[in-house]
Motif scaffolding. Structure first.
Motif, mmCIF file in Angstrom:
data_model
loop_
_atom_site.group_PDB
_atom_site.id
_atom_site.type_symbol
_atom_site.label_atom_id
_atom_site.label_comp_id
_atom_site.label_asym_id
_atom_site.label_seq_id
_atom_site.Cartn_x
_atom_site.Cartn_y
_atom_site.Cartn_z
ATOM 1 N N LYS A 52 -4.229 -1.563 1.430
ATOM 2 C CA LYS A 52 -5.306 -1.080 2.308
ATOM 3 C C LYS A 52 -4.794 -0.795 3.715
ATOM 4 O O LYS A 52 -5.117 0.229 4.317
ATOM 5 C CB LYS A 52 -6.441 -2.113 2.356
ATOM 6 C CG LYS A 52 -7.249 -2.192 1.069
ATOM 7 C CD LYS A 52 -8.394 -3.181 1.194
ATOM 8 C CE LYS A 52 -9.202 -3.239 -0.100
ATOM 9 N NZ LYS A 52 -10.311 -4.220 -0.013
ATOM 10 N N PHE A 53 -3.962 -1.721 4.241
ATOM 11 C CA PHE A 53 -3.415 -1.496 5.578
ATOM 12 C C PHE A 53 -2.505 -0.282 5.570
ATOM 13 O O PHE A 53 -2.568 0.562 6.469
ATOM 14 C CB PHE A 53 -2.633 -2.721 6.062
ATOM 15 C CG PHE A 53 -2.060 -2.545 7.447
ATOM 16 C CD1 PHE A 53 -2.759 -2.983 8.559
ATOM 17 C CD2 PHE A 53 -0.826 -1.924 7.649
ATOM 18 C CE1 PHE A 53 -2.248 -2.814 9.842
ATOM 19 C CE2 PHE A 53 -0.309 -1.738 8.916
ATOM 20 C CZ PHE A 53 -1.024 -2.192 10.014
ATOM 21 N N ALA A 54 -1.633 -0.179 4.544
ATOM 22 C CA ALA A 54 -0.677 0.929 4.465
ATOM 23 C C ALA A 54 -1.404 2.270 4.406
ATOM 24 O O ALA A 54 -1.022 3.230 5.097
ATOM 25 C CB ALA A 54 0.228 0.753 3.247
ATOM 26 N N LEU A 55 -2.474 2.338 3.614
ATOM 27 C CA LEU A 55 -3.234 3.586 3.492
ATOM 28 C C LEU A 55 -3.959 3.908 4.800
ATOM 29 O O LEU A 55 -3.971 5.068 5.245
ATOM 30 C CB LEU A 55 -4.237 3.476 2.348
ATOM 31 C CG LEU A 55 -5.054 4.748 2.054
ATOM 32 C CD1 LEU A 55 -4.146 5.907 1.675
ATOM 33 C CD2 LEU A 55 -6.075 4.482 0.939
ATOM 34 N N THR A 56 -4.547 2.888 5.437
ATOM 35 C CA THR A 56 -5.248 3.088 6.710
ATOM 36 C C THR A 56 -4.293 3.591 7.783
ATOM 37 O O THR A 56 -4.597 4.540 8.518
ATOM 38 C CB THR A 56 -5.909 1.779 7.183
ATOM 39 O OG1 THR A 56 -6.817 1.322 6.182
ATOM 40 C CG2 THR A 56 -6.652 1.984 8.488
ATOM 41 N N PHE A 57 -3.114 2.954 7.857
ATOM 42 C CA PHE A 57 -2.126 3.351 8.857
ATOM 43 C C PHE A 57 -1.631 4.770 8.589
ATOM 44 O O PHE A 57 -1.467 5.571 9.513
ATOM 45 C CB PHE A 57 -0.957 2.365 8.863
ATOM 46 C CG PHE A 57 -0.011 2.547 10.016
ATOM 47 C CD1 PHE A 57 -0.434 2.344 11.316
ATOM 48 C CD2 PHE A 57 1.311 2.923 9.803
ATOM 49 C CE1 PHE A 57 0.424 2.504 12.391
ATOM 50 C CE2 PHE A 57 2.190 3.084 10.861
ATOM 51 C CZ PHE A 57 1.745 2.879 12.159
ATOM 52 N N LEU A 58 -1.404 5.093 7.315
ATOM 53 C CA LEU A 58 -0.968 6.443 6.947
ATOM 54 C C LEU A 58 -2.000 7.486 7.385
ATOM 55 O O LEU A 58 -1.647 8.527 7.960
ATOM 56 C CB LEU A 58 -0.748 6.518 5.431
ATOM 57 C CG LEU A 58 -0.286 7.869 4.861
ATOM 58 C CD1 LEU A 58 0.683 7.654 3.699
ATOM 59 C CD2 LEU A 58 -1.476 8.710 4.369
ATOM 60 N N ILE A 59 -3.284 7.197 7.135
ATOM 61 C CA ILE A 59 -4.352 8.137 7.511
ATOM 62 C C ILE A 59 -4.407 8.314 9.024
ATOM 63 O O ILE A 59 -4.508 9.440 9.531
ATOM 64 C CB ILE A 59 -5.709 7.659 6.958
ATOM 65 C CG1 ILE A 59 -5.726 7.784 5.426
ATOM 66 C CG2 ILE A 59 -6.864 8.455 7.567
ATOM 67 C CD1 ILE A 59 -6.923 7.138 4.764
ATOM 68 N N LEU A 60 -4.321 7.214 9.769
ATOM 69 C CA LEU A 60 -4.369 7.288 11.230
ATOM 70 C C LEU A 60 -3.208 8.102 11.792
ATOM 71 O O LEU A 60 -3.396 8.923 12.699
ATOM 72 C CB LEU A 60 -4.353 5.876 11.834
ATOM 73 C CG LEU A 60 -5.632 5.048 11.662
ATOM 74 C CD1 LEU A 60 -5.404 3.625 12.175
ATOM 75 C CD2 LEU A 60 -6.795 5.700 12.395
ATOM 76 N N VAL A 61 -2.017 7.879 11.247
ATOM 77 C CA VAL A 61 -0.836 8.611 11.731
ATOM 78 C C VAL A 61 -0.961 10.094 11.406
ATOM 79 O O VAL A 61 -0.701 10.958 12.258
ATOM 80 C CB VAL A 61 0.464 8.029 11.133
ATOM 81 C CG1 VAL A 61 1.654 8.952 11.409
ATOM 82 C CG2 VAL A 61 0.734 6.646 11.711
ATOM 83 N N HIS A 62 -1.380 10.408 10.186
ATOM 84 C CA HIS A 62 -1.494 11.819 9.802
ATOM 85 C C HIS A 62 -2.610 12.532 10.557
ATOM 86 O O HIS A 62 -2.492 13.734 10.846
ATOM 87 C CB HIS A 62 -1.696 11.942 8.292
ATOM 88 C CG HIS A 62 -0.406 12.032 7.534
ATOM 89 N ND1 HIS A 62 0.469 13.089 7.686
ATOM 90 C CD2 HIS A 62 0.170 11.211 6.636
ATOM 91 C CE1 HIS A 62 1.521 12.917 6.904
ATOM 92 N NE2 HIS A 62 1.366 11.771 6.262
#
Length: 454
Positions: free
Chosen positions: A80-90
């Motif tokens: 969940k954290f990895a996906l959230t961080f990926l979305i924020l960065v993109h």
């Protein structure tokens, strides 16, 4: 054990240079030089640390952990954290900030030729044409853009070096006698470091750095250690070239204060410098080349965004993500470069510390066997102070609210280095050390259990 040849080193180094240096990277060091004045050298050092060394560390972290990008590197923190961080960065690299900036940076280089009343209309037309072309080229991911970029990017650099050469022969004035802004009188190194966030290159390295790792492996470098070593050497060469350009640009910005007042943004400042040395024709040529190189960058960004999100959410088509990105980027571009930078700053003040903590954990992961506990303590300890740093950098519409003022007063009293914009630093270090201590304790306890069992 296979190693890269000298030619292959240069190929990878030029790939790194091309990926991380574009027209957008011009404006921030020039504006930094204007703000730093006589303290430009210390500000430039800070800028180079965050603008080149941290992105290089991000590439190395991907190689060390053998992660396939942001999600893989952040995976020890949970899906969940990895996906959230990926979305924020993109979203940051995509339609919220970086992609709209690709249109507003070249526009700012000639916007002064329009009256204040005409500038919004000119930007509307320019950005519509810009993103229309970007969308069309990205539908089929046409190779013509790559070919055009390979021709025009060197042309852009050649024009840049002509300006550098003329400036060296005929400088605008001594940088030692120019006045620094208040922040740069007190802490030029730290403020230069924070300005380096605006390049977005550390986040870009996490998102697209796997391209460089794959390119190295394409030369049949298979072993993890050799890949990391090759990446360190080629990265050092590529980012050294970028660092030299940054240093010259900061000095150029500081010297420009003899002729121009502190500009609203770096695009205007660089256009003024180009006009000073090359006249109207040179300024027009620079704006044209900047438009095409930024367009090439925009195509790369929107394609990567659409591909990555389609991969994570396959029920939504590539074209839908592409359309969404281009339309939102077009809308945000029309707020103008200065507004985009103002609103991106608090987001970067939050995201960059998390990225730095993640990069450091990845780099040192071999020492603690990639134990998720170390990642979690380091990153989670960084989140709250990073939020305060983000609030502190927010535009007045947010920073002047009663809640924000109370939060910032609290942070000012209890967070070390908060006034410098790095309130996250001590917490991140403490979290990392605590996580490392827990890992060592668990390892020792596990070893003792094995001994007792034997």
């Amino acid at each position: 054990m296979k190693k890269l040849t000298s030619k292959q080193y240069l190929i990878i180094a030029s790939l790194i240079f091309g990926m991380f240096f574009g027209a957008g990277n011009l404006i921030f060091p020039v504006h930094l030089g204007q703000m730093a004045g006589k303290n430009w050298l210390f500000a430039a050092i800070g800028f180079i640390i965050s603008g080149t060394l941290i992105p290089l560390a991000a590439l190395l972290a991907l190689a060390v952990t053998r992660a396939d990008g942001i999600f893989g590197l952040a995976r020890p923190l949970g899906k969940k954290f990895a996906l959230t961080f990926l979305i924020l960065v993109h979203l940051t690299l995509g339609p919220l900030f970086a992609t709209p900036r690709t249109a507003t940076v070249p526009f700012s280089m000639f916007s002064d030729h329009f009256s204040k009343g005409m500038q919004p209309w000119a930007l509307l037309i320019y950005s519509a044409v810009f993103f229309g072309i970007v969308y069309y080229c990205s539908l089929s991911e046409g190779k013509i853009t790559d070919r055009v970029g390979k021709i025009l990017n060197p042309s852009f650099l050649a024009l840049l070096f002509i300006i550098f050469l003329i400036a060296a022969i005929k400088p605008m004035g001594a940088t030692s006698s120019t006045q620094a802004s208040a922040d740069y009188l007190a802490a030029p190194l730290t403020n230069g470091f924070l300005q380096g966030y605006n390049t977005l290159d550390a986040l870009a390295a996490l998102a697209f750095g796997i391209t460089v790792v794959t390119a190295i492996k394409g030369f049949k470098i298979k072993e993890g250690k050799e890949t990391s070593l090759a990446l360190a050497k080629t990265g050092a060469i590529g980012f050294a070239g970028i660092a030299i350009i940054y240093l010259i640009l900061v000095a150029l910005g500081a010297g420009s204060l003899h002729y121009f007042k502190l500009s609203e943004n770096g695009g205007i400042a660089f256009a003024q410098i180009a006009h000073h040395y090359l006249g109207t024709f040179g300024e027009a040529l620079l704006a044209t080349l900047a438009t095409i190189t930024c367009m090439s960058t925009a195509i790369g960004l929107v394609v990567a965004f659409a591909q990555d999100f389609h991969k994570r959410f396959p029920k939504i088509s590539y074209r839908t993500f592409l359309t969404f990105n281009c339309l939102l980027s077009f809308a945000i571009a029309n707020f103008g470069l200065t507004t985009i930078i103002a609103w991106s700053t608090p987001v970067l003040m939050f995201l960059y510390p998390l990225a730095i903590a993640l990069i450091f954990c990845g780099l040192t992961s071999k020492f603690f066997n990639n134990d998720p506990a170390v990642y979690k303590f380091a990153v989670y300890f960084t989140i709250i102070p990073a939020l305060f740093d983000g609030l502190n950098a927010a535009p007045s519409i947010i920073s002047n609210t009663a809640f924000t003022k109370a939060a910032l007063t609290f942070a000012g009293h209890y967070l070390p280095f908060f006034s410098l914009g790095i309130g996250w630093l001590t917490f991140g270090i403490a979290g990392y050390l605590l996580g490392l201590g827990i890992h060592l304790y668990k390892s020792k306890a596990s070893s003792q259990a094995v001994e007792l069992a034997d």
